[in-house]
Design an enzyme around this catalytic site. Structure first.
Site, PDB file in Angstrom:
ATOM      1  N   ASP A 138       0.838  -1.199   0.000  1.00  0.00           N
ATOM      2  CA  ASP A 138       0.000   0.000   0.000  1.00  0.00           C
ATOM      3  C   ASP A 138       0.884   1.265   0.000  1.00  0.00           C
ATOM      4  O   ASP A 138       2.002   1.244   0.551  1.00  0.00           O
ATOM      5  CB  ASP A 138      -0.869  -0.042   1.269  1.00  0.00           C
ATOM      6  CG  ASP A 138      -2.038   0.927   1.236  1.00  0.00           C
ATOM      7  OD1 ASP A 138      -2.426   1.356   0.143  1.00  0.00           O
ATOM      8  OD2 ASP A 138      -2.587   1.219   2.330  1.00  0.00           O
ATOM      9  N   GLY A 196      -8.292   7.131   7.819  1.00  0.00           N
ATOM     10  CA  GLY A 196      -8.527   7.356   9.245  1.00  0.00           C
ATOM     11  C   GLY A 196     -10.005   7.503   9.558  1.00  0.00           C
ATOM     12  O   GLY A 196     -10.859   7.100   8.768  1.00  0.00           O
TER      13      GLY A 196
HETATM   14  P1  13P Z   1      -8.932   3.601   6.191  1.00  0.00           P
HETATM   15  O1  13P Z   1      -7.853   3.631   7.215  1.00  0.00           O
HETATM   16  O2  13P Z   1      -9.824   4.756   6.233  1.00  0.00           O
HETATM   17  O3  13P Z   1      -9.678   2.298   6.243  1.00  0.00           O
HETATM   18  O4  13P Z   1      -8.224   3.678   4.754  1.00  0.00           O
HETATM   19  C1  13P Z   1      -7.449   2.628   4.311  1.00  0.00           C
HETATM   20  C2  13P Z   1      -6.704   2.960   3.076  1.00  0.00           C
HETATM   21  O5  13P Z   1      -7.190   3.597   2.181  1.00  0.00           O
HETATM   22  C3  13P Z   1      -5.336   2.430   2.974  1.00  0.00           C
HETATM   23  O6  13P Z   1      -4.666   2.889   1.864  1.00  0.00           O
END
Ligand code: 13P
Length: 291
Positions: A82, A181
């Site tokens: 990611d 978040g």
């Molecule tokens: P959240 O933390 O809002 O679930 O987002 C996750 C995300 O997009 C990771 O790249």
């Protein structure tokens, strides 16, 4: 089956009108919970690792766990890096066995973002590794990446088309108003922009900032072209609350029982998301390329 790249998983999802969850696991226990939820639901799944998690455990440990939990899984599993801002780090994961990586050069000027993404695609494609890239800036905090609300900016559709043309991306992450978040208020999602970008690029769209969005918003985004949905914060909450709630209730110093409760909480909550996103029962949609 062997681990697969995100490309066939997301191609099938976009064609089938559903989305596949990409869950930011944090350790072996949460990885196993996500993979087992997918197997029980016959769902394709993306095991997603942040750069911070890779640095914490090391490439070899994480890949060892992935191979053990998902290497011979009956459902298609992709292991995806990611938000990686560094080309060389992306390439280190390609080399270590990740089947998919995200180069996030969205903080750079357009041409630089384009050039950095091209470098990653050029190295990843021959290894059969898929690539996701971002345009515009998604707000909020995701591990080491923090974008203040004032700096978040939506992706421009014309630029998105130019960016994706001939790039060979498996997923495209345009900023459309979601944030990483916990949402402070009601998120303002640019549905029109999402629809236009999804239609004009033809690519599976990655929806970032999945935690806290309503079922209705998920359904609408999926209907407009989102085929990958990222969930990180909710998994972190399930991971910690699953542990703490069990300990508060039983007050026993029995680590395996506490870890078991944590596992069950993560598995249940992520499984619910797989059902909501429509990927449950779709494992056999994915055409796994013969190696
Ligand atoms: P959240 O933390 O809002 O679930 O987002 C996750 C995300 O997009 C990771 O790249």
């Amino acid at each position: 089956m062997p681990l697969v790249s995100m490309a066939p998983i997301l191609k099938a999802a976009r064609a089938g009108g559903y989305a596949v969850g990409a869950f930011n696991i944090v350790d072996y226990n949460s990885m196993l919970a996500v993979v087992q939820a997918a197997e029980e639901l016959r769902s394709p799944v993306i095991v997603q690792t942040s750069v911070k998690t890779v640095v914490h455990w090391g490439h070899e440990a994480l890949m060892g766990w992935v191979r053990e939990t998902a290497g011979g899984s009956p459902v298609p599993v992709a292991v995806h890096l990611d938000h990686c801002k560094d080309v060389d780090f992306c390439l280190s994961c390609v080399e270590a066995g990740w089947t998919s990586v995200m180069i996030d050069a969205s903080a750079h000027p357009f041409e630089e973002n384009l050039a950095m993404t091209r470098r990653v695609v050029a190295a990843a494609a021959p290894a059969g590794v898929s690539v996701e890239a971002e345009l515009g800036e998604i707000g909020g905090v995701e591990d080491d990446k923090a974008v203040a609300d004032a700096d978040a900016s939506l992706a421009d559709p014309d630029k998105a088309v130019e960016f994706c043309r001939d790039m060979g991306l498996a997923a495209f992450a345009p900023a459309i108003g979601t944030a990483h978040g916990v949402y402070k208020g009601e998120p303002k999602i640019a549905f029109d922009r999402l629809e236009e970008i999804a239609n004009r690029t033809g690519l599976p769209i990655a929806l970032h900032g999945g935690t806290g969005l309503s079922d209705e918003v998920f359904r609408r985004c999926i209907s407009l072209g989102c085929a990958k949905i990222n969930i990180s914060t909710q998994l972190k909450y399930a991971f910690i609350d699953g542990f703490c709630d069990y300990h508060a209730e039983h007050a026993k110093y029995d680590p395996l029982a506490v870890i078991g409760a944590q596992f069950e909480r993560v598995k249940r909550e992520m499984g619910e998301k797989m059902k909501l996103f429509g990927s449950a029962g779709r494992a056999s949609d994915v055409e796994v390329p013969s190696s």
